[in-house]
Write an enzyme that holds these catalytic residues in place. Structure first.
Site, mmCIF file in Angstrom:
data_model
loop_
_atom_site.group_PDB
_atom_site.id
_atom_site.type_symbol
_atom_site.label_atom_id
_atom_site.label_comp_id
_atom_site.label_asym_id
_atom_site.label_seq_id
_atom_site.Cartn_x
_atom_site.Cartn_y
_atom_site.Cartn_z
ATOM 1 N N GLU A 1 -8.894 -2.605 0.872
ATOM 2 C CA GLU A 1 -7.937 -2.961 1.918
ATOM 3 C C GLU A 1 -8.600 -3.869 2.936
ATOM 4 O OE1 GLU A 1 -5.829 0.297 3.574
ATOM 5 O OE2 GLU A 1 -6.019 1.527 1.774
ATOM 6 N N PHE B 1 -12.756 11.490 9.951
ATOM 7 C CA PHE B 1 -12.791 11.604 11.405
ATOM 8 C C PHE B 1 -11.961 12.796 11.839
ATOM 9 C CE2 PHE B 1 -13.840 7.228 10.491
ATOM 10 C CZ PHE B 1 -14.896 6.998 11.367
ATOM 11 N N TYR C 1 3.042 -10.125 2.046
ATOM 12 C CA TYR C 1 3.111 -9.499 0.716
ATOM 13 C C TYR C 1 3.443 -10.564 -0.321
ATOM 14 C CZ TYR C 1 3.339 -4.923 3.025
ATOM 15 O OH TYR C 1 3.071 -3.810 3.777
ATOM 16 N N HIS D 1 -6.905 -11.618 12.763
ATOM 17 C CA HIS D 1 -6.017 -12.686 13.222
ATOM 18 C C HIS D 1 -4.624 -12.086 13.381
ATOM 19 C CE1 HIS D 1 -4.281 -16.673 13.658
ATOM 20 N NE2 HIS D 1 -3.357 -16.338 12.772
ATOM 21 N N GLY E 1 0.844 -1.192 0.000
ATOM 22 C CA GLY E 1 0.000 0.000 0.000
ATOM 23 C C GLY E 1 0.875 1.236 0.000
ATOM 24 N N ARG F 1 -20.929 0.156 6.965
ATOM 25 C CA ARG F 1 -21.214 1.601 6.961
ATOM 26 C C ARG F 1 -20.505 2.270 5.791
ATOM 27 N NH1 ARG F 1 -16.638 4.354 8.596
ATOM 28 N NH2 ARG F 1 -15.133 3.141 9.805
HETATM 29 P P1 ADP Z 1 0.598 -1.247 3.361
HETATM 30 O O1 ADP Z 1 0.520 0.244 3.244
HETATM 31 O O2 ADP Z 1 1.743 -1.850 2.582
HETATM 32 O O3 ADP Z 1 -0.719 -1.902 3.034
HETATM 33 P P2 ADP Z 1 0.026 -1.781 6.178
HETATM 34 O O4 ADP Z 1 0.609 -1.016 7.322
HETATM 35 O O5 ADP Z 1 -1.431 -1.552 5.871
HETATM 36 O O6 ADP Z 1 0.941 -1.511 4.913
HETATM 37 O O7 ADP Z 1 0.277 -3.337 6.459
HETATM 38 C C1 ADP Z 1 -0.283 -4.282 5.569
HETATM 39 C C2 ADP Z 1 0.508 -5.569 5.515
HETATM 40 O O8 ADP Z 1 0.625 -6.142 6.816
HETATM 41 C C3 ADP Z 1 -0.208 -6.622 4.677
HETATM 42 O O9 ADP Z 1 0.089 -6.492 3.299
HETATM 43 C C4 ADP Z 1 0.315 -7.928 5.275
HETATM 44 O O10 ADP Z 1 1.488 -8.347 4.604
HETATM 45 C C5 ADP Z 1 0.654 -7.560 6.723
HETATM 46 N N1 ADP Z 1 -0.314 -8.056 7.713
HETATM 47 C C6 ADP Z 1 0.052 -8.675 8.884
HETATM 48 N N2 ADP Z 1 -1.032 -9.006 9.613
HETATM 49 C C7 ADP Z 1 -2.119 -8.604 8.911
HETATM 50 C C8 ADP Z 1 -3.536 -8.703 9.156
HETATM 51 N N3 ADP Z 1 -4.020 -9.271 10.276
HETATM 52 N N4 ADP Z 1 -4.385 -8.199 8.199
HETATM 53 C C9 ADP Z 1 -3.883 -7.640 7.087
HETATM 54 N N5 ADP Z 1 -2.559 -7.517 6.799
HETATM 55 C C10 ADP Z 1 -1.666 -8.005 7.699
HETATM 56 MG MG MG Z 2 -2.593 -1.293 3.923
#
Ligand code: ADP
Ligand code: MG
Length: 152
Positions: free
Chosen positions: A79, A109, A91, A84, A15, A104
């Site tokens: 997203e 916010f 990734y 869990h 992301g 919703r």
């Molecule tokens: P990004 O901006 O890259 O999406 P995030 O801070 O949103 O970064 O973190 C997302 C990443 O965290 C996911 O791509 C995945 O690899 C990892 N991750 C670990 N635990 C979870 C979870 N419970 N739900 C979703 N992503 C998770």
């Molecule tokens: Mg993300």
């Protein structure tokens, strides 16, 4: 929304580092190809459903569909926060989800604290809703079973 439940899968991509993980709520992003295939009646907002990473177990999830500021709000993003605790990031792995219901619409916010309170409320609502027998059935759907058998 006629298209619910909606099944989709795609590779987890990076992301834009908005710090979801730092808030304790990491969100796994789908690539544009998955977002572009969303049916027209799936509106932006927060959804709940089931999710599975690679050939792992099926967990509850909440998903945000919204306009991505990175693309100057011209591009939708999807997203998924899987409810869990994973030991490692995933990734590049295939994420399968079924969107089951709508929680919703999107909103802004006043503070980060208010945002976190709202997201935690969404997570609690998802957990409760998914306990309904008609929603629990989707967890056992072939869509997820084939992930375990074929690994893709
Ligand atoms: P990004 O901006 O890259 O999406 P995030 O801070 O949103 O970064 O973190 C997302 C990443 O965290 C996911 O791509 C995945 O690899 C990892 N991750 C670990 N635990 C979870 C979870 N419970 N739900 C979703 N992503 C998770
Ligand atoms: Mg993300």
């Amino acid at each position: 929304m006629k298209s619910l439940p909606y099944f989709c899968r795609g590779e987890v991509v990076r992301g834009f580092g908005r710090g979801s993980k730092e808030l304790g709520i990491p969100t796994a992003n789908f690539p544009d190809s998955v977002v572009d295939n969303l049916p027209a009646d799936i509106s932006t907002g927060i959804y709940y459903g089931w999710a599975c990473v690679g050939n792992g177990d099926v967990y509850k999830m909440v998903m945000s569909i919204g306009w991505n500021p990175y693309y100057k709000n011209t591009k939708k993003s999807m997203e998924t926060h899987v409810i869990h605790e994973f030991k490692e990031d995933f990734y590049g792995q295939i994420l399968r989800v079924v969107m089951v219901g709508y929680i919703r619409p999107e909103r802004t916010f006043d503070s980060l604290e208010a945002l976190i309170v709202a997201i935690n409320g969404d997570i609690e609502e998802a957990k409760l809703k998914l306990e309904l027998p008609e929603h629990h059935k989707l967890k056992e759907d072939n869509f997820f079973i084939s992930a375990a058998i074929n690994g893709h």
